[in-house]
Design a protein around this motif. Structure first.
Motif, PDB file in Angstrom:
ATOM      1  N   VAL A 270       0.860  -1.187   0.000  1.00  0.00           N
ATOM      2  CA  VAL A 270       0.000   0.000   0.000  1.00  0.00           C
ATOM      3  C   VAL A 270       0.891   1.229   0.000  1.00  0.00           C
ATOM      4  N   ALA A 271       0.787   2.034  -1.051  1.00  0.00           N
ATOM      5  CA  ALA A 271       1.640   3.211  -1.208  1.00  0.00           C
ATOM      6  C   ALA A 271       1.011   4.419  -0.533  1.00  0.00           C
ATOM      7  N   LEU A 272       1.755   5.037   0.375  1.00  0.00           N
ATOM      8  CA  LEU A 272       1.297   6.272   1.012  1.00  0.00           C
ATOM      9  C   LEU A 272       1.934   7.513   0.392  1.00  0.00           C
ATOM     10  N   ASP A 273       2.820   7.302  -0.593  1.00  0.00           N
ATOM     11  CA  ASP A 273       3.438   8.440  -1.271  1.00  0.00           C
ATOM     12  C   ASP A 273       2.678   8.690  -2.577  1.00  0.00           C
ATOM     13  N   ASN A 274       3.176   9.614  -3.385  1.00  0.00           N
ATOM     14  CA  ASN A 274       2.462   9.966  -4.619  1.00  0.00           C
ATOM     15  C   ASN A 274       3.171   9.525  -5.887  1.00  0.00           C
TER      16      ASN A 274
ATOM     17  N   PRO B 162      -4.262   6.320  -1.030  1.00  0.00           N
ATOM     18  CA  PRO B 162      -3.394   5.141  -1.069  1.00  0.00           C
ATOM     19  C   PRO B 162      -3.624   4.315  -2.337  1.00  0.00           C
ATOM     20  N   ILE B 163      -2.553   3.781  -2.882  1.00  0.00           N
ATOM     21  CA  ILE B 163      -2.609   2.877  -4.024  1.00  0.00           C
ATOM     22  C   ILE B 163      -2.177   1.499  -3.557  1.00  0.00           C
ATOM     23  N   ALA B 164      -2.963   0.485  -3.891  1.00  0.00           N
ATOM     24  CA  ALA B 164      -2.619  -0.898  -3.563  1.00  0.00           C
ATOM     25  C   ALA B 164      -2.095  -1.589  -4.810  1.00  0.00           C
ATOM     26  N   ILE B 165      -1.028  -2.356  -4.663  1.00  0.00           N
ATOM     27  CA  ILE B 165      -0.418  -3.025  -5.803  1.00  0.00           C
ATOM     28  C   ILE B 165       0.138  -4.373  -5.347  1.00  0.00           C
ATOM     29  N   GLY B 166      -0.137  -5.415  -6.124  1.00  0.00           N
ATOM     30  CA  GLY B 166       0.307  -6.755  -5.762  1.00  0.00           C
ATOM     31  C   GLY B 166       1.658  -7.101  -6.355  1.00  0.00           C
TER      32      GLY B 166
ATOM     33  N   THR C 212       3.962   0.966   2.582  1.00  0.00           N
ATOM     34  CA  THR C 212       5.157   1.695   2.164  1.00  0.00           C
ATOM     35  C   THR C 212       4.978   3.171   2.486  1.00  0.00           C
ATOM     36  N   CYS C 213       5.840   3.675   3.381  1.00  0.00           N
ATOM     37  CA  CYS C 213       5.705   5.035   3.905  1.00  0.00           C
ATOM     38  C   CYS C 213       6.675   5.977   3.195  1.00  0.00           C
ATOM     39  N   PRO C 214       6.288   7.255   3.019  1.00  0.00           N
ATOM     40  CA  PRO C 214       7.154   8.214   2.334  1.00  0.00           C
ATOM     41  C   PRO C 214       8.153   8.910   3.245  1.00  0.00           C
ATOM     42  N   GLY C 215       8.284   8.462   4.475  1.00  0.00           N
ATOM     43  CA  GLY C 215       9.243   9.040   5.404  1.00  0.00           C
ATOM     44  C   GLY C 215       9.393   8.144   6.605  1.00  0.00           C
ATOM     45  N   PHE C 216      10.384   8.453   7.450  1.00  0.00           N
ATOM     46  CA  PHE C 216      10.701   7.594   8.591  1.00  0.00           C
ATOM     47  C   PHE C 216      10.023   8.053   9.873  1.00  0.00           C
TER      48      PHE C 216
ATOM     49  N   ILE D  70      -2.754  -5.523   7.369  1.00  0.00           N
ATOM     50  CA  ILE D  70      -1.495  -4.825   7.101  1.00  0.00           C
ATOM     51  C   ILE D  70      -0.537  -5.231   8.211  1.00  0.00           C
ATOM     52  N   VAL D  71       0.516  -5.945   7.859  1.00  0.00           N
ATOM     53  CA  VAL D  71       1.349  -6.564   8.888  1.00  0.00           C
ATOM     54  C   VAL D  71       2.670  -5.848   9.111  1.00  0.00           C
ATOM     55  N   ASN D  72       3.145  -5.069   8.131  1.00  0.00           N
ATOM     56  CA  ASN D  72       4.461  -4.457   8.309  1.00  0.00           C
ATOM     57  C   ASN D  72       4.545  -3.150   7.532  1.00  0.00           C
ATOM     58  N   TYR D  73       5.591  -2.384   7.823  1.00  0.00           N
ATOM     59  CA  TYR D  73       5.774  -1.101   7.157  1.00  0.00           C
ATOM     60  C   TYR D  73       7.249  -0.914   6.831  1.00  0.00           C
ATOM     61  N   GLU D  74       7.507  -0.255   5.682  1.00  0.00           N
ATOM     62  CA  GLU D  74       8.869   0.052   5.245  1.00  0.00           C
ATOM     63  C   GLU D  74       8.774   1.201   4.258  1.00  0.00           C
ATOM     64  N   MET D  75       9.746   1.374   3.329  1.00  0.00           N
ATOM     65  CA  MET D  75       9.780   2.588   2.532  1.00  0.00           C
ATOM     66  C   MET D  75      10.037   2.356   1.040  1.00  0.00           C
TER      67      MET D  75
END
Length: 255
Positions: free
Chosen positions: A104-108, A141-145, A165-169, A200-205
Motif C-alpha cells: 500500500v503506497a502512502l506516497d504519490n 493510497p494505491i494498492a499493488i500486488g 510503504t511510507c514516504p518518510g521515517f 497490514i502486517v508491516n511497514y517500510e519505505m
C-alpha cells in the motif's frame, strides 16, 4: 537491497564477482551464485530512489543506447527485495520474515504513471478509503500486488502479508520528535484495518514503488523483509547482523 553496505553482505556469498560499481548510494555487484548470474544493487532509502533505479535498470535491458529507441523485443527480469521492516501485528515477531502479497503506497510516486489495477487491488483501495478516512484526506493510497508466482515461491520461507510503504521515517511512520503529527493514532488505524486480502502486517519505505514500477515495466517483483522491530509489542532485535546474514543466505538459496 536498500542499504549500500548490504550489497557486500550479499555478494560475499557469490561464487564469483565479475563487476563492482558505485555512484552515490547506488552500489552494484554482479557475479555468480549457485550457477546463476545475479546482480545485487542498493537503492538507498525511499520510493524516489526506486523510481531512478527501476527506470534506469529497465533501460539497460530494453532501450538501444545507440539509436535511443525502445527495442522491438522486450525483456522481463526478476527483482527480489531483501529488506528490513517493522511489524504492526503482535503475531509477526521480531526475527521472522514477511513476503508482501500486496503493498500500500502512502506516497504519490505511482500517481504520475499510468497503471492498470486488478479487481483485488481496486477493492483493497476502497476498503482503505472507507476504514481510514482521515488518511484518505491526506493521500489517496494505491494498492499493488507482487508477482503471484514469486510470492507463492517465497511462502516456504516467509509469512505473507500486506506491506505499508511510507514516504518518510518519522511522521509517516507515526514517530514524533518535535514536529507535531497531523494524523493521531495512525499506526493503530492500520493495525486494526480489516481488509479482504488480510491485515497490514508491516511497514517500510520501498515495496510499493518496486511493485508498481515492476507492473508498469513488465518485470516480475517480490519483496521479502526481515522484521527488526515489533511496534505492537515494543520489541526490538538485538543481533541484527547475524539475523540479516541468515536471511540473505535463505533468500539466495530460494532463487
Amino acid at each position: 537491497v536498500g542499504d549500500p553496505s548490504r550489497v557486500a553482505k550479499v555478494s560475499r556469498h557469490f561464487d564469483q564477482i565479475e563487476l563492482t560499481r558505485q555512484h552515490r548510494e547506488f552500489v552494484t555487484h554482479t557475479g555468480y551464485c549457485n550457477g546463476q548470474r545475479l546482480t545485487v544493487l542498493s537503492t538507498g532509502i525511499g520510493t524516489p530512489n526506486i523510481d531512478i533505479v527501476f527506470n534506469e535498470l529497465d533501460a539497460l535491458f530494453n532501450i538501444d543506447f545507440t539509436t535511443r529507441k525502445i527495442k522491438s523485443t522486450l525483456q522481463s527480469i526478476k527483482i527480489i527485495r531483501i529488506g528490513t521492516t517493522g511489524s504492526l501485528q503482535p503475531d509477526y515477531q521480531v526475527g521472522e520474515t514477511v513476503v508482501s502479497r500486496f503493498a500500500v503506497a502512502l506516497d504519490n510516486l505511482l500517481h504520475f504513471y499510468q497503471m492498470q489495477s486488478s479487481p483485488a487491488e481496486q477493492q483493497l483501495q476502497k476498503e482503505l478509503a472507507m476504514q481510514l478516512p482521515t488518511l484518505n484526506q491526506a493521500v489517496a493510497p494505491i494498492a499493488i500486488g507482487g508477482d503471484t508466482e514469486l510470492v507463492e515461491h517465497f511462502l516456504t520461507l516467509c509469512k505473507p502479508g500486506i506491506t505499508l510503504t511510507c514516504p518518510g521515517f518519522f511522521g509517516p511512520q507515526a514517530r514524533q520528535l518535535r514536529a507535531p503529527l497531523a494524523i493521531n493514532g495512525l499506526l493503530e488505524q492500520f493495525q486494526h484495518a480489516r481488509l479482504t486480502q488480510g491485515s497490514i502486517v508491516n511497514y517500510e519505505m520501498e515495496t510499493s514503488a518496486i511493485y508498481g514500477l515492476g507492473r508498469i515495466l513488465n518485470h516480475r517483483c517480490c519483496s521479502t523483509n526481515l522484521i527488526l522491530a515489533n511496534r505492537a509489542n515494543s520489541e526490538f532485535m538485538s543481533d541484527i547482523e547475524s539475523a540479516l546474514d541468515d536471511f540473505i543466505i535463505d533468500v539466495l538459496g530460494h532463487l
